[in-house]
Design a protein around this motif. Sequence first.
Motif, mmCIF file in Angstrom:
data_model
loop_
_atom_site.group_PDB
_atom_site.id
_atom_site.type_symbol
_atom_site.label_atom_id
_atom_site.label_comp_id
_atom_site.label_asym_id
_atom_site.label_seq_id
_atom_site.Cartn_x
_atom_site.Cartn_y
_atom_site.Cartn_z
ATOM 1 N N VAL A 1 -39.654 38.985 -25.525
ATOM 2 C CA VAL A 1 -38.778 39.949 -26.196
ATOM 3 C C VAL A 1 -38.454 39.397 -27.578
ATOM 4 O O VAL A 1 -38.043 38.237 -27.710
ATOM 5 C CB VAL A 1 -37.491 40.191 -25.392
ATOM 6 C CG1 VAL A 1 -36.593 41.197 -26.112
ATOM 7 C CG2 VAL A 1 -37.823 40.691 -24.000
ATOM 8 N N LYS B 1 -29.771 43.542 -24.303
ATOM 9 C CA LYS B 1 -29.396 42.285 -23.665
ATOM 10 C C LYS B 1 -28.757 42.585 -22.315
ATOM 11 O O LYS B 1 -27.861 43.414 -22.202
ATOM 12 C CB LYS B 1 -28.417 41.528 -24.558
ATOM 13 C CG LYS B 1 -27.974 40.193 -23.986
ATOM 14 C CD LYS B 1 -27.038 39.473 -24.929
ATOM 15 C CE LYS B 1 -26.602 38.133 -24.343
ATOM 16 N NZ LYS B 1 -25.690 37.407 -25.256
ATOM 17 N N VAL C 1 -39.485 35.266 -21.516
ATOM 18 C CA VAL C 1 -38.819 35.459 -20.228
ATOM 19 C C VAL C 1 -39.697 34.871 -19.128
ATOM 20 O O VAL C 1 -40.844 35.287 -18.937
ATOM 21 C CB VAL C 1 -38.556 36.953 -19.969
ATOM 22 C CG1 VAL C 1 -37.858 37.135 -18.632
ATOM 23 C CG2 VAL C 1 -37.728 37.536 -21.102
ATOM 24 N N ALA D 1 -39.652 44.756 -26.278
ATOM 25 C CA ALA D 1 -40.416 44.070 -25.240
ATOM 26 C C ALA D 1 -41.895 44.108 -25.584
ATOM 27 O O ALA D 1 -42.427 45.145 -26.005
ATOM 28 C CB ALA D 1 -40.173 44.721 -23.888
ATOM 29 N N VAL E 1 -35.312 47.060 -25.596
ATOM 30 C CA VAL E 1 -34.534 46.667 -24.420
ATOM 31 C C VAL E 1 -33.227 46.064 -24.897
ATOM 32 O O VAL E 1 -33.147 45.487 -25.991
ATOM 33 C CB VAL E 1 -35.297 45.667 -23.529
ATOM 34 C CG1 VAL E 1 -36.541 46.297 -22.939
ATOM 35 C CG2 VAL E 1 -35.672 44.414 -24.308
ATOM 36 N N SER F 1 -33.133 40.718 -19.517
ATOM 37 C CA SER F 1 -33.478 40.366 -20.901
ATOM 38 C C SER F 1 -32.346 39.537 -21.496
ATOM 39 O O SER F 1 -31.184 39.959 -21.482
ATOM 40 C CB SER F 1 -33.693 41.630 -21.736
ATOM 41 O OG SER F 1 -33.904 41.291 -23.095
ATOM 42 N N LEU G 1 -35.411 43.641 -16.234
ATOM 43 C CA LEU G 1 -36.819 43.813 -16.581
ATOM 44 C C LEU G 1 -37.718 43.835 -15.349
ATOM 45 O O LEU G 1 -38.655 44.628 -15.270
ATOM 46 C CB LEU G 1 -37.265 42.698 -17.528
ATOM 47 C CG LEU G 1 -36.463 42.545 -18.835
ATOM 48 C CD1 LEU G 1 -37.021 41.381 -19.653
ATOM 49 C CD2 LEU G 1 -36.498 43.833 -19.639
#
Length: 380
Positions: free
Chosen positions: A202, A85, A64, A180, A83, A174, A89
Motif C-alpha cells: 500500500v 487505514k 503488508v 493498494a 484503501v 491496512s 484487506l
Amino acid sequence: MAFRDWAWLVMLMAAFTLSACGDSDQVTGGPPPIEVGALTLNAQPVTLTSVLAGRTKASLEAEVRPQISGIILEQNFREGAPVEKGQQLYLIDPAPFEARLVQAKAALSRARANLKTAQARAERYQILVDSRAVSRQDFDDAQAQYFQALADVETALAQVETAEIDLDYTRVYSPITGLAGRSTVTPGALVTASQAQPLVTVQQFDPIFVDVTESSRELNTLRRAWASGDIERVDEDAAAIVLYFDDGSRYQHPGEFKFADINVDVTTGTFTIRTTFPNPDYLLLPGMFVRAELVRGRMSKGFLVPARGVSRNAKGQATVMVLDKDNRVEQRVVEAAQLIGQSWLVTDGVVEGERVILEGLQYVRPGVTVTQVNPIEPEA
C-alpha cells in the motif's frame, strides 16, 4: 546620306548614351544603410533557479505481511483502488485460533479455581500457625502454593491475550491510507508468519515525494556566492518549486522543499534533495522521471539578453553585437551565466544602457555603422 550627316548621327547617339548612363548612376547611388533593432540593457533583479533531474517516490509505503500462518479465505479490497487505514484487506482462516482462545480461557478458569483453593488454605494455615496447631513448614508450603496459583493465573491471562491477538491477526488490516497494489496471493493460498513476500503493498501518493540530485561542486559554488553577497539566499519555505514531466509539460501544483541529505554519495559526488508535491489526481506515480526547478537565490542586478541576440565564437565564448554612441557595431565577449526562460543572464561584458542588436544580425559585422530603427522592449 552624306558623310557629314553620318558623323552628326553618331555624335548624337553617343551623347544620348552618356546621358542615360549618368542618369542611371544618379538613380542607383550607393547601398542603403543597414537597419537593425536593438535592446537597451537595464539591470533588474533576477531570480536564479536550477533544473534538476529526479524521480518520484511514495510519501508512505507499507508492505503488508501476515503475522500468523494459515489459509487465505477472503480478499476484501480491489487492486489499484484506494484503501483507508484500518480497512480489512484479507481474512485468514480463524477456526484454529478461535479454538486456541477457547482453550486459553479454559486454562484461565482452572487457574482461578486453583487460586481460590490455595488462598483459602493459606488463610486457614495463618490462623493455625499462630496457635501452633500446624507446623511452620506446613504454613510455608501453603503460602508457596498460593503464590504459585497467583502466577498460574497471570500465565493463563497472558495466554488468553496471546490467543486474542492471534485471532485478531486473522483479519489483515491496512496500516496506512493509500492505494493498494497488486495482490501476491489469492483465496486458498497458504501464508506463513512474517514471510519475505508481502501480501500487498500500500502506497500513499498524496502528497508525493520527488528526490532530485545536485553535485557537491555546485553546492560549494552557491555557498560562496551566498557568502560574497553576489546572490541573496532565499528561504526554502518561501520558494515554490516547479515540476516538469519528461515531455517538458509543467505540473499544475507547486511543491515545497522538505530537506537536503547530510551525506554526499562517494561514487557520484552528489547529494539528494527531497521535495514534496500535492497529488490529488494521482497524476504522479512512484518511479516517474521528472525535472524540478528549484530557486537558488536572487541577484539584485542582472542583465537579461534574449537568446536570439547571443551567439558563440570559434572558442565557444558567448558574444553579442552592441552599438556605440555613433551606431557603430562592436562584437563583445560576455559571460552568459544561465539561461532563464528565453533569455541569457549576462553577468559580465556589458554595462547599463548599452544597446544589444537583436534584429538584423545577419546583415552586420564589427565596425559597420548602422541605423537603429526598431527599439526593442525588454521581454516580460
